[in-house]
Design a protein around this motif. Structure first.
Motif, PDB file in Angstrom:
ATOM      1  N   MET A  85      59.351  21.323 126.859  1.00  0.00           N
ATOM      2  CA  MET A  85      58.984  22.263 127.932  1.00  0.00           C
ATOM      3  C   MET A  85      59.452  23.673 127.594  1.00  0.00           C
ATOM      4  N   THR A  86      58.814  24.640 128.242  1.00  0.00           N
ATOM      5  CA  THR A  86      59.328  26.007 128.134  1.00  0.00           C
ATOM      6  C   THR A  86      60.574  26.094 129.016  1.00  0.00           C
ATOM      7  N   LEU A  87      61.308  27.173 128.884  1.00  0.00           N
ATOM      8  CA  LEU A  87      62.527  27.323 129.694  1.00  0.00           C
ATOM      9  C   LEU A  87      62.197  27.291 131.182  1.00  0.00           C
ATOM     10  N   ASP A  88      61.095  27.942 131.527  1.00  0.00           N
ATOM     11  CA  ASP A  88      60.721  27.966 132.942  1.00  0.00           C
ATOM     12  C   ASP A  88      60.318  26.571 133.429  1.00  0.00           C
ATOM     13  N   GLN A  89      59.581  25.867 132.582  1.00  0.00           N
ATOM     14  CA  GLN A  89      59.193  24.503 132.963  1.00  0.00           C
ATOM     15  C   GLN A  89      60.430  23.629 133.129  1.00  0.00           C
ATOM     16  N   ARG A  90      61.362  23.804 132.211  1.00  0.00           N
ATOM     17  CA  ARG A  90      62.601  23.031 132.282  1.00  0.00           C
ATOM     18  C   ARG A  90      63.313  23.280 133.601  1.00  0.00           C
TER      19      ARG A  90
END
Lengths: 223, 898
Positions: A85-90
Motif C-alpha cells: 500500500m501507499t503510505l496514505d492507504q496504509r
C-alpha cells in the motif's frame, strides 16, 4: 580459531541479547550466572508459568519455537500486507481498525515496518530466548555447555539480522509493543526506561561490546 | 462461419489484435438491429481469445508464459467443475485472475444449449435462462452488456467511474428482482473484463450491493469468484489506473494483468515471482508509479536495495508528489551515509505533508549525521510529541543527548564559569541516568557559584545516589538561593515539594507545591498530582480529587490513578476507587499504599477474598502500617478470627494517642468487637472507650462506647449520658441512642426526664428497633404514676410487639386497677405459669386474688398514695436494656438481650 578471551566476549555478547529482561529482573551487568543468582529472581516460576517449561526438553523446544519466531511471523505478515500500500492507504487501512482488537498490532507494524531490517521483530524473540536460556541454566534444566551452544545459535541469528545495538533495541521494543498492542505514551516511557540504562551507562555490555563482534561457529546441537 | 472470419482478421495469438477487431465491430453490430449477429460476434471474440492462448502456448513450445500457471490451474478447475460453476473462473490462488476466456466459452456453450432446447425445464443454470425471459428481456440485457463492453474497450473512458454510474443509472435497478436478473450479466461481464479501477468497482457495488449481500453473491457465483469481486471492491491497496497509457495501441489489459498478478504474488509472500511479473509489466510500460513502488518494496524486502533505489529514484524524478518515494529513498540514502541528499528529500516530503513523524524522524537522523545536534533534538522532540509511542525517537534522542553532553563538557573545559552550560550538561546527564557524572559537573567548580536550579538538580542527583540527608540540604539551599537572588524559585520549590511529599511531610510539601504552582511557567501534571497526594495525606479528599483530576486531564498516567484511588477511598467512593486501582496497576505493580487502599475498598465492597490477596501483597512489600493492620483486623473479624484481632491490636490499648489516632481508633474498635465476641467484656469496654477517645467525632466509636457502658447495668449511667448527648448532638435522629439515653436517665432516677425522652421518642418517625421496650417502659412509668388507663394502653402495645413477661404482668396490674378483673387475673396467672422462677409475679397474683372480692368501683375509691406499695413494683429494678444494635459493623451482629 577463536582464543578463550574472544570466545568469552562472544558469549557475553550473546547473553547481552537478553539484557532488557535481565535488567528488568534486577540483574546488574555483566550478566554472569553469578550476577543472575545474586539478583534472586524467580527463574523457575518464569519458565514454568509463562512457558510451562520444567526441564531441558522444554527449553530446547522453546528455543526451536523462538528461532522459528513467535510474534515475528504475524508481524511480517502484516508488514507484507501493508507494504503493498501507499503510505496514505496504509494509514487509512490501520485507522479502519481503530475500534478493533488488532488496531495496536497494525499500528505498531505501520509505525516501524519501514525502519526495521527484513528480520522485523526477531529481536523480541531472540532477546527473550537469551534470557530464558539463562533461567534454564540457573534451574539446571540445561548444562553450561548447552546454554552456550544455544546462546551462540541465538547470537548468530541476531548478529546478522541487525546492524547495531540501538537497531536491535528498536526491533526488540517494537516487538514488545506489538505483543502488548499498547500505544500509550506511558508504555513507551516504560519501554524507554528499560533501554535507557543499557544504551547510556558506561559499563553495560551494549556499550562495551561492539555489535560487529566475531562469533564462533556455533556447535552442532544434539537433538 | 469461423471465428476469424467473423472478426475479420487472420488467426493470431495476439490478444491485442483480437480486442481491437472486436472493439471496431462492436460499433457496427448493434444488438437491437442484429441480435444474432451481435451474439455471434461476442462468441467469436471469446473463442478467438481462447484460440490465441493455445496458439501462444504452442508457439512457446512448452515454455511457461506469464499466464500459464494461472491458466493451468483455472483449466484444472474448469475441467473438474465442468459447466456448472467454472464460468466465473477462480481467484483463489495468489496472482490468479478469473478464467475470462474459459468463462466466455462456457457461457457460449450454455446459451447454445438453451437455444437448442427452449422447452426444457430449468436445470442447474435455469436461473440464467429465466433471466432472459423476464422483464429486462434479452435485447435489453444484451444492449447493456454491449455498452459496457464499449466503455471497457476504450481505456480512457473505462477508468472514469462517472461513465459507469451513468451506464448503470437505470431506475429499475433499484428493484431487487430486476437487479438480480441484471447482475447475472454484469457478473459475467466483470469476469471477462476484470481490470477496472477501484472507483468503478465501487460503482458496481453501489448498484448491485454485493458487499451488502455477500451470501447472495456467493450463492449466485462460485465462491472464488465471489471472493475476487468482494476483494476488488474492498481492496485496501488499490492500484491506480490513470497513469497507464490510454492510447489504443497499448494493451492495457496485459499490463494491468501482469501488475495485478504481481500484487497478488506479493501479498502471498512470493516476492521473487512478484518481481518477475512486474519486470514483465515494466517491459510494456515502465512509467507506472504503483509498479515502481511495489517493485521497490519487494526488492527492499528481498534485500536488493540497489535495484530498489533505482525504482525509488525513478519515482522521485517522475512523480514529485509521491511522498512514499521521498521517504523510502531518504531511508536508503541515510543507511548508505548520504545524509545531505536524504535531507533534501525529507524536506520535500515535509512540504507535501508537514509534521509527518516519519519524515521528521528521518530529518533528525540527517541532522545528527550532519552534527547539527540541537536541530536534531528539536525535530525529535516535535516528532515525539506527534508520535509518543515511537520508541526509536526516544532512542535517537538519547543518542543526541549523549552527543550534546560531550559537546557541553568540552565547552566547560574551556569556560568553567559558564553556568548555563554547566546546568544544561547536568540536566542531560541526569536525564541519561549518569548521576555520578552529574554530581561531578555540578560540584566541580564551586568558585563560580550555583544557581537555585543547579542546587535543586544536585539535590535530585544526590537522592538518586541514595544520599538523602545531603539532598535535603541542597533542596533547602536551592530555595534559599532562589529567594535571595530574587529569582523565580519554581524549580527549587517544586523539587523540594516533591521530595517532601514522597516523605509524607504533607503540610510542608503542600506549602512548597502551592508556591511552585503559582510560579509554574505552564501546566505541570506531576506537580498537581503531588499536591493531590499531600491533600489526601492531610485528609482533604475533596481538594485532592480536584487536584488529581487536573493532573489526569493534562497527562493520563497510571500512577496518578493510584493517587485518585486514595482520594476516592477517603470520600467513601469505594467502587470508583477500585476502578482507579485497576488503572493504576495497568503498567506497574501497585505500591504499598495503593494496595492498602485497594484492600480497604475491597473490604467495604464485601470482596473479602480479593481484600485478603491485596493485604497479603501489601505485607509482602513490607507493609506494617496501622492502616494495613486495621484492614487486616477487619478481615479477621469477618472471618471470625477474633483471637488474631485481639493479639494484633494489643499494643494499641495502652499506647498513647499518636498522630495516627484515627487509624488507632479503628484498630481499637476492631479490638472491642473481637473482645465482645469472645465474651471479654472488660477488655471490650476498655477498647471501645479508648477508641472513642481517639475518634471523638466518630459516632461509630461513640456508640460502641455508649453501648458497652450501658450494658453494665446502670453503673456507668453518667458516662452513658455523656456519650449519648455527644452522639445525639451529631445525629439527632438516632432513635436507638435516644432510647439508651432514656434508660440511663432511669438508671439515675430521673424518671420524668426519661418519660419525656420516651414520649419524644414515641412522637418521632424513626421507630427504634426495640419499640416494644419503649411502650413497656412508658407503661411502667404510667403505673408508677398510677395512671392505669394510660399504662394499660401502652402495655398492651408492648405485649402486642412481643413482650410477654414483665410487660404482661404490669398490664395485669393496670387492668386490675381499671376494673377489668377477670382479664387481669387470667393474664397474671399466665405470666406466673410461664415465669415460675419470678416471685414478684406470684406476689402480684396473690394480691390480685386477695383483692378480687372487693368490687372494682370500691377498689378505685380505696386507692390512696399511702397504699402504692401494695403492688410489688420498683421501676429501678427494671432498667431499660435494649438489644445491642448492629449495622455499622457488618461482620458482626449480636443477637438477643444480654
Amino acid at each position: 580459531m577463536m582464543n578463550a578471551y574472544e570466545y568469552e566476549r562472544a558469549l557475553n555478547w550473546a547473553a547481552a541479547l537478553g539484557a532488557p529482561l535481565l535488567s528488568q529482573n534486577g540483574v546488574r551487568p555483566p550478566y554472569s550466572p553469578a550476577a543472575c543468582r545474586a539478583a534472586n529472581f524467580d527463574s523457575e516460576g518464569i519458565l514454568r508459568k509463562l512457558w510451562n517449561v520444567t526441564d531441558g526438553e522444554g527449553v530446547r523446544e522453546l528455543a526451536r519455537r523462538m528461532w522459528a519466531g513467535m510474534h515475528n511471523p504475524s508481524f511480517q505478515e502484516i508488514r507484507l500486507l501493508l507494504s503493498g500500500m501507499t503510505l496514505d492507504q496504509r494509514q487509512a487501512y490501520v485507522e479502519s481498525y481503530r475500534e478493533r482488537e488488532q488496531y495496536g498490532e497494525l499500528y505498531t507494524v505501520n509505525l516501524y515496518m519501514d525502519r526495521l531490517t527484513p528480520a522485523g521483530i526477531a529481536a523480541w524473540d531472540l532477546g527473550r530466548l537469551a534470557f530464558y536460556l539463562r533461567c534454564a541454566r540457573l534451574e539446571q534444566y540445561i548444562t553450561e555447555a548447552e546454554e552456550e551452544a544455544y546462546l551462540l545459535h541465538t547470537a548468530v541469528r541476531a548478529r546478522f539480522s541487525y546492524r547495531s545495538w540501538p537497531d536491535y533495541a528498536v526491533a526488540y521494543m517494537a516487538g514488545r509493543q506489538f505483543w502488548a498492542g499498547d500505544l500509550s505514551e506511558e508504555w513507551s516511557e516504560i519501554n524507554y526506561g528499560i533501554l535507557r540504562g543499557l544504551l547510556t551507562e558506561e559499563s553495560t555490555p551494549w556499550r562495551e561490546l561492539e555489535w560487529e563482534i566475531d562469533l564462533p561457529e556455533p556447535p552442532v546441537l544434539v537433538p | 462461419m469461423g471465428v476469424w472470419k467473423i472478426l475479420g482478421i487472420a488467426p493470431t495469438a495476439d490478444a491485442r489484435t483480437i480486442k481491437r477487431a472486436y472493439a471496431a465491430l462492436l460499433k457496427k453490430v448493434h444488438p437491437e438491429d442484429d441480435p444474432e449477429g451481435f451474439q455471434r460476434l461476442r462468441e467469436a471474440y471469446g473463442e478467438a481469445l481462447e484460440l490465441a492462448k493455445t496458439l501462444q502456448a504452442e508457439a512457446s513450445a512448452g515454455t511457461i508464459g506469464p499466464d500459464s500457471a494461472a491458466d493451468r490451474s483455472v483449466q484444472a478447475n474448469t475441467e473438474s467443475a465442468e459447466d456448472s460453476e467454472a464460468s466465473y473462473g477462480s481467484s483463489g490462488e495468489a496472482g490468479r485472475l478469473p478464467a475470462w476466456g474459459e468463462a466466455n466459452r462456457l457461457t457460449r456453450r450454455r446459451r447454445q444449449e438453451d437455444r437448442r432446447s427452449p422447452d426444457e425445464g430449468a436445470g442447474a443454470d435455469g436461473g440464467e435462462r429465466q433471466t432472459e425471459s423476464m422483464q429486462s428481456g434479452p435485447l435489453e440485457a444484451a444492449e447493456r452488456v454491449r455498452r459496457m463492453q464499449e466503455l471497457y474497450a476504450e481505456y480512457a473512458r473505462r477508468i472514469r467511474p462517472e461513465l459507469w454510474e451513468e451506464l448503470l443509472g437505470d431506475e429499475r435497478l433499484r428493484n431487487l428482482t430486476f437487479r438480480r436478473e441484471a447482475q447475472s450479466d454484469v457478473l459475467r461481464f466483470v469476469a471477462e473484463h476484470p481490470h477496472l479501477p477501484h472507483a468503478v468497482w465501487q460503482v458496481l457495488d453501489r448498484t448491485f450491493d454485493w458487499t451488502g449481500d455477500e451470501l447472495g453473491l456467493v450463492r449466485s457465483v462460485p465462491p472464488e469468484f465471489a471472493a475476487f469481486v468482494l476483494e476488488s471492491i474492498r481492496q485496501p491497496a488499490a492500484l491506480r489506473f490513470e497513469y497507464v497509457p490510454s492510447d489504443p495501441g497499448f494493451d492495457q489489459d496485459e499490463f494491468l494483468g501482469l501488475r495485478a498478478r504481481g500484487a497478488g504474488l506479493f501479498r502471498s509472500g512470493r516476492l521473487r515471482e512478484a518481481v518477475e511479473e512486474w519486470d514483465r509489466a515494466s517491459e510494456l510500460f515502465a512509467g507506472d508509479p504503483d509498479l515502481l513502488r511495489l517493485r521497490a518494496a519487494a526488492l527492499h524486502l528481498l534485500g536488493e536495495d540497489l535495484r530498489a533505489e533505482e525504482d525509488w529514484r525513478k519515482l522521485v524524478a517522475q512523480f514529485p508528489d509521491e511522498r512514499d518515494a521521498f521517504l523510502r529513498l531518504a531511508d536508503r540514502l541515510l543507511e548508505t551515509e548520504r545524509a545531505s541528499e536524504a535531507l533534501r528529500l525529507l524536506q520535500r516530503a515535509l512540504d507535501l505533508r508537514p509534521n509527518d513523524p516519519q519524515a521528521l524522524l528521518g530529518l533528525a537522523r540527517c541532522y545528527r549525521e550532519s552534527e547539527r545536534y540541537m536541530e536534531a533534538q528539536h525535530v525529535c522532540d516535535l516528532a515525539l510529541m506527534l508520535e509518543p509511542s515511537d520508541i526509536e525517537l526516544r532512542i535517537r534522542l538519547l543518542d543526541l543527548q549523549s552527543l550534546q553532553v560531550q559537546r557541553l563538557l568540552e565547552i566547560l573545559k574551556r569556560y568553567p564559569g559558564d553556568r548555563d552550560s554547566r546546568y544544561a550538561a547536568g540536566e542531560l546527564l541526569y536525564g541519561l541516568g549518569r548521576y555520578e557524572e552529574c554530581e561531578r559537573v555540578l560540584t566541580e567548580a564551586p568558585l563560580y557559584g550555583s544557581t537555585g536550579e543547579m542546587k535543586a538538580l544536585l539535590g535530585r542527583t544526590l537522592l538518586r545516589l541514595g544520599r538523602e540527608a545531603e539532598a535535603e540540604e541542597r533542596f533547602d539551599e536551592a530555595v534559599a538561593a532562589s529567594e535571595a537572588a530574587g529569582q523565580n524559585g519554581y524549580e527549587a520549590r517544586y523539587r523540594r515539594g516533591l521530595h517532601l511529599a514522597k516523605r509524607g511531610e504533607w503540610r510542608a510539601a503542600e506549602a512548597d507545591l502551592r508556591r511552585a504552582a503559582a510560579l509554574a511557567p505552564g501546566e505541570n501534571a506531576r506537580l498537581h498530582a503531588a499536591l493531590a497526594d499531600c491533600l489526601a495525606g492531610l485528609g482533604r479528599f475533596d481538594e485532592a480529587l480536584e487536584s488529581i483530576g487536573r493532573a489526569l486531564r493534562i497527562k493520563p498516567c497510571s500512577a496518578f490513578y493510584g493517587i485518585r484511588a486514595v482520594a476516592r477511598h477517603g470520600l467513601g467512593q469505594y467502587e470508583d476507587a477500585l476502578e482507579d486501582c485497576e488503572r493504576a496497576s495497568e503498567y506497574r505493580a501497585l505500591d504499598r499504599r495503593t494496595l492498602e487502599v485497594r484492600a480497604y475498598c475491597e473490604l467495604r465492597a464485601g470482596r473479602d477474598e480479593e481484600a485478603a490477596y491485596s493485604l497479603e501483597a501489601a505485607r509482602d512489600l513490607g507493609g506494617d502500617s496501622p492502616e494495613l493492620l486495621a484492614a487486616l483486623c477487619e478481615l479477621y473479624l469477618r472471618r471470625g478470627a477474633y483471637r488474631e484481632v485481639v493479639a494484633a491490636t494489643a499494643p494499641y490499648v495502652s499506647a498513647e494517642s499518636s498522630a495516627d489516632a484515627a487509624v488507632e481508633g479503628e484498630l481499637l474498635l476492631c479490638r472491642g468487637w473481637a473482645c465482645r465476641a469472645l465474651g471479654m467484656s472488660a477488655e471490650a469496654e476498655e477498647a471501645f472507650v479508648e477508641a472513642a477517645k481517639r475518634l471523638p467525632d466518630d459516632v461509630r466509636a461513640l456508640r460502641s462506647a455508649l453501648d458497652v457502658l450501658f450494658a453494665d447495668g446502670g453503673l456507668r449511667a453518667e458516662a452513658v449520658l455523656s456519650y449519648a448527648e455527644r452522639i445525639l448532638a451529631r445525629d439527632p435522629r438516632d432513635a436507638e441512642t435516644r432510647l439508651r439515653y432514656a434508660g440511663a436517665l432511669l438508671d439515675l432516677g430521673r424518671a420524668d426526664e426519661a418519660l419525656r425522652t420516651i414520649e419524644d421518642l414515641l412522637d418521632r418517625p424513626e421507630r427504634p428497633q426495640e419499640f416494644a421496650f419503649v411502650w413497656y417502659y412508658a407503661g411502667a412509668v404510667e403505673i408508677e404514676r398510677r395512671d392505669y388507663a394510660a399504662a394499660a394502653e401502652r402495655l398492651r402495645r408492648a405485649c402486642g410487639e412481643g413482650l410477654q413477661s414483665d410487660a404482661a404482668s404490669l398490664l395485669s396490674i393496670a387492668l386490675f386497677e381499671t376494673g377489668e378483673t377477670g382479664e387481669a387475673l387470667r393474664l397474671a396467672r399466665e405470666v406466673c405459669a410461664r415465669q415460675t422462677g419470678q416471685a414478684v409475679y406470684g406476689d402480684r397474683l396473690k394480691r390480685m386474688e386477695n383483692r378480687s372480692g372487693v368490687p372494682s368501683a370500691l377498689r378505685l375509691l380505696m386507692r390512696r398514695n399511702s397504699r402504692q406499695e401494695d403492688w410489688p413494683f420498683d421501676i429501678r429494678r427494671l432498667p431499660l436494656r435494649p438489644l445491642p444494635r448492629g449495622g455499622e459493623f457488618p461482620y458482626e451482629r449480636e443477637v438477643g438481650p444480654r
